[in-house]
Design an enzyme around this catalytic site. Structure first.
Site, PDB file in Angstrom:
ATOM      1  N   ARG A   1      -1.591  25.147   5.974  1.00  0.00           N
ATOM      2  CA  ARG A   1      -0.396  25.977   5.255  1.00  0.00           C
ATOM      3  C   ARG A   1       0.657  26.097   6.522  1.00  0.00           C
ATOM      4  O   ARG A   1       1.205  27.112   6.559  1.00  0.00           O
ATOM      5  CB  ARG A   1      -0.794  26.985   4.832  1.00  0.00           C
ATOM      6  CG  ARG A   1      -1.871  26.839   3.638  1.00  0.00           C
ATOM      7  CD  ARG A   1      -1.109  26.437   2.508  1.00  0.00           C
ATOM      8  NE  ARG A   1      -2.047  26.930   1.031  1.00  0.00           N
ATOM      9  CZ  ARG A   1      -1.652  27.662   0.476  1.00  0.00           C
ATOM     10  NH1 ARG A   1      -0.665  28.631   0.563  1.00  0.00           N
ATOM     11  NH2 ARG A   1      -2.552  27.727  -0.629  1.00  0.00           N
TER      12      ARG A   1
ATOM     13  N   ARG B   1       5.575  30.889   3.997  1.00  0.00           N
ATOM     14  CA  ARG B   1       6.081  32.100   4.272  1.00  0.00           C
ATOM     15  C   ARG B   1       6.172  32.955   5.832  1.00  0.00           C
ATOM     16  O   ARG B   1       6.856  34.175   5.846  1.00  0.00           O
ATOM     17  CB  ARG B   1       5.696  33.161   3.032  1.00  0.00           C
ATOM     18  CG  ARG B   1       5.846  32.904   1.618  1.00  0.00           C
ATOM     19  CD  ARG B   1       5.129  33.461   0.520  1.00  0.00           C
ATOM     20  NE  ARG B   1       3.887  33.063   0.887  1.00  0.00           N
ATOM     21  CZ  ARG B   1       2.924  33.166   0.195  1.00  0.00           C
ATOM     22  NH1 ARG B   1       3.214  33.761  -1.059  1.00  0.00           N
ATOM     23  NH2 ARG B   1       1.498  32.856   0.033  1.00  0.00           N
TER      24      ARG B   1
ATOM     25  N   ARG C   1      13.450  29.153   0.600  1.00  0.00           N
ATOM     26  CA  ARG C   1      12.854  29.847  -0.664  1.00  0.00           C
ATOM     27  C   ARG C   1      13.472  30.907  -1.254  1.00  0.00           C
ATOM     28  O   ARG C   1      13.578  30.781  -2.838  1.00  0.00           O
ATOM     29  CB  ARG C   1      11.397  30.306  -0.221  1.00  0.00           C
ATOM     30  CG  ARG C   1      10.360  29.417  -0.453  1.00  0.00           C
ATOM     31  CD  ARG C   1      10.039  29.224  -2.064  1.00  0.00           C
ATOM     32  NE  ARG C   1       8.940  30.232  -2.559  1.00  0.00           N
ATOM     33  CZ  ARG C   1       9.157  31.226  -3.417  1.00  0.00           C
ATOM     34  NH1 ARG C   1      10.418  31.251  -4.017  1.00  0.00           N
ATOM     35  NH2 ARG C   1       8.375  31.851  -3.742  1.00  0.00           N
TER      36      ARG C   1
ATOM     37  N   ASP D   1       1.623  20.958  -3.418  1.00  0.00           N
ATOM     38  CA  ASP D   1       0.950  21.853  -3.823  1.00  0.00           C
ATOM     39  C   ASP D   1      -0.469  20.938  -4.540  1.00  0.00           C
ATOM     40  O   ASP D   1      -0.004  19.942  -5.292  1.00  0.00           O
ATOM     41  CB  ASP D   1       1.199  22.960  -4.668  1.00  0.00           C
ATOM     42  CG  ASP D   1       0.091  24.145  -4.693  1.00  0.00           C
ATOM     43  OD1 ASP D   1       0.261  25.066  -3.733  1.00  0.00           O
ATOM     44  OD2 ASP D   1      -0.792  24.051  -5.645  1.00  0.00           O
TER      45      ASP D   1
ATOM     46  N   TYR E   1      -9.256  25.404 -10.856  1.00  0.00           N
ATOM     47  CA  TYR E   1      -8.088  26.023 -11.478  1.00  0.00           C
ATOM     48  C   TYR E   1      -7.643  25.804 -12.795  1.00  0.00           C
ATOM     49  O   TYR E   1      -7.224  26.459 -13.678  1.00  0.00           O
ATOM     50  CB  TYR E   1      -6.777  25.630 -10.497  1.00  0.00           C
ATOM     51  CG  TYR E   1      -7.046  26.241  -9.280  1.00  0.00           C
ATOM     52  CD1 TYR E   1      -6.215  27.360  -8.980  1.00  0.00           C
ATOM     53  CD2 TYR E   1      -7.522  25.592  -8.023  1.00  0.00           C
ATOM     54  CE1 TYR E   1      -6.432  28.129  -7.744  1.00  0.00           C
ATOM     55  CE2 TYR E   1      -7.278  26.181  -6.815  1.00  0.00           C
ATOM     56  CZ  TYR E   1      -6.933  27.432  -6.737  1.00  0.00           C
ATOM     57  OH  TYR E   1      -6.764  28.212  -5.584  1.00  0.00           O
TER      58      TYR E   1
HETATM   59  O1  CP3 Z   1       2.021  23.471   5.175  1.00  0.00           O
HETATM   60  C1  CP3 Z   1       1.255  22.920   4.269  1.00  0.00           C
HETATM   61  O2  CP3 Z   1      -0.020  22.908   4.573  1.00  0.00           O
HETATM   62  C2  CP3 Z   1       1.845  22.095   2.993  1.00  0.00           C
HETATM   63  C3  CP3 Z   1       1.866  22.765   1.799  1.00  0.00           C
HETATM   64  C4  CP3 Z   1       0.757  23.258   0.913  1.00  0.00           C
HETATM   65  C5  CP3 Z   1       0.672  24.278  -0.053  1.00  0.00           C
HETATM   66  N1  CP3 Z   1      -0.284  24.332  -0.865  1.00  0.00           N
HETATM   67  C6  CP3 Z   1       1.943  24.960  -0.175  1.00  0.00           C
HETATM   68  C7  CP3 Z   1       2.182  26.481  -0.871  1.00  0.00           C
HETATM   69  C8  CP3 Z   1      -0.570  22.808   0.820  1.00  0.00           C
HETATM   70  C9  CP3 Z   1      -1.537  21.717   1.831  1.00  0.00           C
HETATM   71  C10 CP3 Z   1      -1.250  23.711  -0.382  1.00  0.00           C
HETATM   72  C11 CP3 Z   1      -2.605  23.403  -0.858  1.00  0.00           C
HETATM   73  C12 CP3 Z   1      -3.236  24.204  -1.731  1.00  0.00           C
HETATM   74  N2  CP3 Z   1      -2.586  24.851  -2.662  1.00  0.00           N
HETATM   75  C13 CP3 Z   1      -4.707  24.762  -1.896  1.00  0.00           C
HETATM   76  C14 CP3 Z   1      -5.445  24.202  -1.034  1.00  0.00           C
HETATM   77  C15 CP3 Z   1      -5.601  24.980   0.573  1.00  0.00           C
HETATM   78  C16 CP3 Z   1      -6.182  26.205   0.599  1.00  0.00           C
HETATM   79  O3  CP3 Z   1      -5.538  27.117   1.146  1.00  0.00           O
HETATM   80  O4  CP3 Z   1      -7.182  26.461   0.007  1.00  0.00           O
HETATM   81  C17 CP3 Z   1      -4.926  25.721  -2.778  1.00  0.00           C
HETATM   82  C18 CP3 Z   1      -6.060  26.380  -3.257  1.00  0.00           C
HETATM   83  C19 CP3 Z   1      -3.400  25.742  -3.485  1.00  0.00           C
HETATM   84  C20 CP3 Z   1      -3.218  26.492  -4.603  1.00  0.00           C
HETATM   85  C21 CP3 Z   1      -2.267  27.658  -4.343  1.00  0.00           C
HETATM   86  N3  CP3 Z   1      -0.790  27.324  -4.072  1.00  0.00           N
HETATM   87  C22 CP3 Z   1      -2.307  28.935  -4.647  1.00  0.00           C
HETATM   88  C23 CP3 Z   1      -3.639  29.668  -4.791  1.00  0.00           C
HETATM   89  C24 CP3 Z   1      -1.245  29.597  -4.114  1.00  0.00           C
HETATM   90  C25 CP3 Z   1      -0.854  30.739  -4.211  1.00  0.00           C
HETATM   91  C26 CP3 Z   1      -1.471  31.799  -3.087  1.00  0.00           C
HETATM   92  C27 CP3 Z   1      -0.357  32.057  -1.920  1.00  0.00           C
HETATM   93  O5  CP3 Z   1      -0.326  31.681  -0.717  1.00  0.00           O
HETATM   94  O6  CP3 Z   1       0.854  32.288  -2.698  1.00  0.00           O
HETATM   95  C28 CP3 Z   1      -0.163  28.784  -3.881  1.00  0.00           C
HETATM   96  C29 CP3 Z   1       1.185  28.787  -3.608  1.00  0.00           C
HETATM   97  C30 CP3 Z   1       1.627  27.881  -2.440  1.00  0.00           C
HETATM   98  N4  CP3 Z   1       1.497  26.881  -2.020  1.00  0.00           N
HETATM   99  C31 CP3 Z   1       2.707  28.605  -1.332  1.00  0.00           C
HETATM  100  C32 CP3 Z   1       2.730  27.640  -0.401  1.00  0.00           C
HETATM  101  C33 CP3 Z   1       3.781  27.574   0.874  1.00  0.00           C
HETATM  102  C34 CP3 Z   1       3.281  29.892  -1.552  1.00  0.00           C
HETATM  103  C35 CP3 Z   1       4.552  29.719  -2.357  1.00  0.00           C
HETATM  104  C36 CP3 Z   1       5.591  30.530  -1.941  1.00  0.00           C
HETATM  105  O7  CP3 Z   1       6.506  30.025  -1.482  1.00  0.00           O
HETATM  106  O8  CP3 Z   1       5.705  31.749  -2.481  1.00  0.00           O
END
Ligand code: CP3
Length: 339
Positions: free
Chosen positions: A23, A27, A36, A72, A147
């Protein structure tokens, strides 16, 4: 091209331990928050120039050894037929979760060129611009299915487990479609140019070892084996892996990604030389004094030398308010480390 990361994936000798951060685009970076501010998260994922821009940010800011595509894991599920929303600071929600055989029948296996052209376009832009390898990714079928069944994030995965236990045929037919979608999706990412892929099994650790073997492992193994044929390294990341790392590392991946709840030495001996290893620092350590970050990183780096190859990473995603200065410090520390 800096190929240190790819060499470590394959278990080849490297001059130093490569590092990237799960990740890493997100943010905690003011530069990400600025992008964003103008668009919601899903729009960002679907706008190739902007998605490429935020993918590159951590590579320039931190000097990590690999980039990970900004997208995502839930995007393919949306294209299978679920209505996806990201509520600000509340996480993802599916409006029509999968609970019945009819729900499963309505889902389609995605055709990446038609369904996710923006993902493939983002990859093409990135390959022109990046000087480090690009990692593509998808959720492992079980994690994505949680999910789709729960309709969002979950603590106990009760709805998923009820379906698994009481309606195994429905569960398995969902897994079949999710697995086929994941293979098609990752194969298309490789054709578009990603140089490694990571399968995120973020919630596999919520299963008992027996249930993991029955309900999650076979589909992850199918994806890993199919992707291996493309020739790019495959990383299988399993969160909360302590009870299942021996099983999980038999999926055939090049790299096993582990969390921080297991001692790296134990994880390496469970893997028995079958894969390289990636991990395993607790993301919360990035909030601690630099003296402790150095100490803990050194412990992990030293243990990592016993593995076929080691890629330094956190044990799970970086948290949204992590001090950037500490992340930079960690990357520099890993790069400077000598045995
Ligand atoms: O930099 C990176 O790693 C690449 C981008 C990436 C995102 N999500 C961006 C993201 C990757 C590889 C993911 C994978 C992802 N998404 C997973 C598996 C990895 C893990 O952490 O277990 C899962 C379970 C998700 C599902 C997901 N996406 C959730 C549960 C959430 C909300 C939680 C949160 O952190 O806000 C997201 C949103 C998300 N995906 C964000 C980002 C940068 C935050 C979005 C924002 O900008 O508000």
């Amino acid at each position: 091209m800096n190929d240190t990361f790819l060499r470590a994936c394959k278990g080849e000798r490297t001059d130093y331990t490569p590092v990237w951060i799960m990740r890493q685009a997100g943010r905690y970076l003011p530069e990400y928050r600025k992008v964003r501010a103008d668009m919601d998260f899903l729009t960002l994922c679907k706008t190739p120039e902007k998605a490429a821009e935020v993918t590159i940010q951590p590579v320039n800011i931190l000097s990590v050894d690999a980039a990970i595509l900004f997208s995502d894991i839930l995007i393919p599920a949306e294209k299978m037929g679920l209505k996806l929303r990201f509520l600000e600071n509340k996480g993802p929600k599916f409006g029509n979760p999968v609970r019945t055989i009819n729900d499963v029948k309505k889902l389609r296996v995605i055709v990446p060129d038609e369904d996710v052209p923006y993902v493939l376009e983002t990859i093409k832009i990135l390959r022109r611009e990046l000087k480090v390898p690009l990692i593509g990714f998808a959720g492992a079928p079980y994690t994505l299915a949680t999910y789709m069944i729960e309709g969002g994030s979950s603590k106990n995965f009760l709805t998923t487990k009820k379906l698994m236990y009481a309606e195994p045929k429905i569960y398995m037919s969902l897994m079949e479609k999710v697995t086929e979608t994941t293979i098609a999706y990752l194969s298309a990412q490789v054709r578009a140019g990603v140089q490694a892929v990571q399968l995120f099994d973020s919630w596999a650790g919520a299963l008992s070892p027996t249930d993991y073997k029955t309900y999650a492992f076979p589909s992850a193994e199918r994806v890993v084996k199919a992707l291996k044929q493309t020739g790019v390294p495959v990383i299988y990341f399993v969160n909360d892996c302590a009870g299942i790392v021996d099983l999980a590392s038999g999926a055939g991946s090049d790299v096993m990604g582990v969390c921080w709840r297991i001692d790296l030495k134990k994880a390496i001996s469970a893997i028995k030389g079958r894969t390289s290893i990636q991990g395993n620092m607790d993301p919360c350590l990035l909030y601690s004094p630099k003296s402790l970050i150095v100490k803990e990183a050194a412990k992990i780096l030293k243990k990592g030398t016993a593995a076929r190859g080691h890629i330094f990473n956190l044990g799970h995603g970086i948290l949204p308010d992590t001090p950037v200065d500490n992340v930079k410090f960690l990357v520099d520390t890993v790069h400077a480390w000598k045995q």
